[in-house]
Structure formats: structure tokens, C-alpha cells
Design a protein around this motif. Structure first.
Motif, PDB file in Angstrom:
ATOM      1  N   ALA A 274      -1.141   8.144   6.245  1.00 35.20           N
ATOM      2  CA  ALA A 274      -2.328   8.168   7.286  1.00 35.20           C
ATOM      3  C   ALA A 274      -3.296   7.191   7.181  1.00 35.20           C
ATOM      4  O   ALA A 274      -3.773   6.646   8.143  1.00 35.20           O
ATOM      5  CB  ALA A 274      -2.671   9.808   7.171  1.00 35.20           C
ATOM      6  N   GLN A 275      -3.745   6.925   5.702  1.00 37.50           N
ATOM      7  CA  GLN A 275      -4.642   5.993   5.462  1.00 37.50           C
ATOM      8  C   GLN A 275      -4.356   4.708   5.814  1.00 37.50           C
ATOM      9  O   GLN A 275      -5.007   3.851   6.357  1.00 37.50           O
ATOM     10  CB  GLN A 275      -4.825   5.941   4.000  1.00 37.50           C
ATOM     11  CG  GLN A 275      -6.260   5.140   3.768  1.00 37.50           C
ATOM     12  CD  GLN A 275      -7.484   5.508   4.537  1.00 37.50           C
ATOM     13  OE1 GLN A 275      -7.995   6.573   4.421  1.00 37.50           O
ATOM     14  NE2 GLN A 275      -8.045   4.619   5.208  1.00 37.50           N
ATOM     15  N   VAL A 276      -3.073   4.189   5.423  1.00 38.84           N
ATOM     16  CA  VAL A 276      -2.270   2.947   5.641  1.00 38.84           C
ATOM     17  C   VAL A 276      -2.484   2.752   7.280  1.00 38.84           C
ATOM     18  O   VAL A 276      -2.706   1.590   7.768  1.00 38.84           O
ATOM     19  CB  VAL A 276      -1.138   2.851   5.114  1.00 38.84           C
ATOM     20  CG1 VAL A 276      -0.417   1.559   5.549  1.00 38.84           C
ATOM     21  CG2 VAL A 276      -1.050   2.833   3.717  1.00 38.84           C
TER      22      VAL A 276
ATOM     23  N   LEU B  69       3.977   3.325  12.186  1.00 38.08           N
ATOM     24  CA  LEU B  69       3.780   2.850  10.513  1.00 38.08           C
ATOM     25  C   LEU B  69       5.261   3.329  10.063  1.00 38.08           C
ATOM     26  O   LEU B  69       5.936   2.364   9.370  1.00 38.08           O
ATOM     27  CB  LEU B  69       2.823   3.491   9.942  1.00 38.08           C
ATOM     28  CG  LEU B  69       2.550   2.770   8.205  1.00 38.08           C
ATOM     29  CD1 LEU B  69       2.070   1.630   8.411  1.00 38.08           C
ATOM     30  CD2 LEU B  69       2.035   3.805   7.363  1.00 38.08           C
ATOM     31  N   LEU B  70       5.621   4.477  10.043  1.00 36.64           N
ATOM     32  CA  LEU B  70       6.752   5.027   9.313  1.00 36.64           C
ATOM     33  C   LEU B  70       8.113   4.371   9.874  1.00 36.64           C
ATOM     34  O   LEU B  70       8.893   4.265   9.106  1.00 36.64           O
ATOM     35  CB  LEU B  70       6.771   6.521   9.118  1.00 36.64           C
ATOM     36  CG  LEU B  70       5.718   7.070   8.219  1.00 36.64           C
ATOM     37  CD1 LEU B  70       5.589   8.530   7.904  1.00 36.64           C
ATOM     38  CD2 LEU B  70       5.589   6.297   6.739  1.00 36.64           C
TER      39      LEU B  70
ATOM     40  N   TRP C  36       0.714  -1.242  -0.083  1.00 31.15           N
ATOM     41  CA  TRP C  36       0.045   0.043   0.139  1.00 31.15           C
ATOM     42  C   TRP C  36       0.681   1.253  -0.047  1.00 31.15           C
ATOM     43  O   TRP C  36       0.398   2.223  -0.669  1.00 31.15           O
ATOM     44  CB  TRP C  36      -0.959  -0.110   1.242  1.00 31.15           C
ATOM     45  CG  TRP C  36      -2.112  -0.955   0.922  1.00 31.15           C
ATOM     46  CD1 TRP C  36      -2.735  -1.363  -0.091  1.00 31.15           C
ATOM     47  CD2 TRP C  36      -2.829  -1.542   2.304  1.00 31.15           C
ATOM     48  NE1 TRP C  36      -3.770  -2.188   0.122  1.00 31.15           N
ATOM     49  CE2 TRP C  36      -3.988  -2.430   1.616  1.00 31.15           C
ATOM     50  CE3 TRP C  36      -2.650  -1.216   3.650  1.00 31.15           C
ATOM     51  CZ2 TRP C  36      -4.488  -2.887   2.314  1.00 31.15           C
ATOM     52  CZ3 TRP C  36      -3.882  -2.002   4.213  1.00 31.15           C
ATOM     53  CH2 TRP C  36      -4.722  -2.626   3.840  1.00 31.15           C
ATOM     54  N   LEU C  37       1.884   1.367   0.844  1.00 32.31           N
ATOM     55  CA  LEU C  37       2.878   2.561   0.860  1.00 32.31           C
ATOM     56  C   LEU C  37       3.457   2.799  -0.350  1.00 32.31           C
ATOM     57  O   LEU C  37       3.512   3.826  -0.900  1.00 32.31           O
ATOM     58  CB  LEU C  37       3.879   2.512   2.133  1.00 32.31           C
ATOM     59  CG  LEU C  37       3.127   2.698   3.354  1.00 32.31           C
ATOM     60  CD1 LEU C  37       4.265   2.032   4.542  1.00 32.31           C
ATOM     61  CD2 LEU C  37       2.664   3.863   3.506  1.00 32.31           C
ATOM     62  N   ASN C  38       4.020   1.450  -1.054  1.00 36.87           N
ATOM     63  CA  ASN C  38       4.614   1.560  -2.311  1.00 36.87           C
ATOM     64  C   ASN C  38       3.540   1.988  -3.746  1.00 36.87           C
ATOM     65  O   ASN C  38       4.038   2.591  -4.372  1.00 36.87           O
ATOM     66  CB  ASN C  38       5.344   0.337  -2.677  1.00 36.87           C
ATOM     67  CG  ASN C  38       6.483   0.286  -1.815  1.00 36.87           C
ATOM     68  OD1 ASN C  38       7.190   1.110  -1.770  1.00 36.87           O
ATOM     69  ND2 ASN C  38       6.862  -0.891  -1.494  1.00 36.87           N
ATOM     70  N   ASP C  39       2.439   1.826  -3.315  1.00 36.47           N
ATOM     71  CA  ASP C  39       1.462   2.242  -4.371  1.00 36.47           C
ATOM     72  C   ASP C  39       1.283   3.417  -4.263  1.00 36.47           C
ATOM     73  O   ASP C  39       0.224   4.209  -4.899  1.00 36.47           O
ATOM     74  CB  ASP C  39       0.263   1.171  -4.078  1.00 36.47           C
ATOM     75  CG  ASP C  39       0.499  -0.258  -4.898  1.00 36.47           C
ATOM     76  OD1 ASP C  39       1.782  -0.492  -5.557  1.00 36.47           O
ATOM     77  OD2 ASP C  39      -0.187  -1.165  -4.699  1.00 36.47           O
TER      78      ASP C  39
END
Length: 107
Positions: A60-62, A73-74, A52-55
């Protein structure tokens, strides 16, 4: 709870691991089965969040979907984000907002 133990409680981790290993062995080619791909059930979560992050899904959504804060997350996945720079540069160029590659006054 998706699956319950015999007494109605949470399944033991060892039961889940054995079932997961059997399922992987049944459906994956041998070279993938012996690789780290999906070795643990939790690896699927890591793979999905990284994808998802790479897409380009906003962090914030992930984080919301993952049930984490953006900071957590980060801190965990920032090193996994890859391949977005060409798209970001293209979008900034289209918007006329690409920063100069040299410092002002240099040269």
C-alpha cells in the motif's frame, strides 16, 4: 516540469533517450552499458519499486509513492517479489503464529 524544450513544452522522447544513453555510456562500465540495466529511464522506476517491495515495504505504501493502486502495483510486480519468505517465517515463529505444515488429521 524538470526539463523543458526550447519552446517551453515537454522535451521530445528522442531527446530524453539520447541524453539518457549518453549519460549511461559516460558513467557505466562497458559490460553494464550493453546490459539491459537502466536501458530506459523508466527502468529506474521499476527497479526502485521492486527493491522497496523486496525490502518489505508494505505494498500500500509503495503504491502510494508510485502513484498507483495496490491492484496495479501487484499485478505488475508480484512476480518480482523474492526473498521475503524466510523473514516472514521467522517473524511468525517468534509470534507463535506459524501455520502447521500438515493438514489437521492427516497422517
Amino acid at each position: 516540469m524538470l526539463f523543458q524544450g526550447e519552446s517551453g513544452g515537454i522535451l521530445a522522447g528522442s531527446v530524453i533517450r539520447r541524453a539518457w544513453r549518453s549519460a549511461r555510456k559516460a558513467v557505466l562500465p562497458p559490460y553494464v552499458f550493453v546490459s539491459p540495466t537502466g536501458r530506459r529511464v523508466y527502468d529506474n522506476r521499476n527497479t526502485r519499486l521492486t527493491k522497496w517491495l523486496n525490502d518489505g515495504v508494505p505494498p500500500a505504501q509503495v503504491a502510494e509513492w508510485a502513484g498507483n493502486s495496490v491492484v496495479v502495483l501487484l499485478a505488475t510486480y508480484a512476480r518480482c517479489i523474492d526473498g521475503q519468505l524466510p523473514d516472514l517465517k521467522r517473524r511468525l515463529e517468534v509470534a507463535g503464529d506459524l501455520p502447521e505444515t500438515e493438514l489437521p488429521g492427516a497422517g
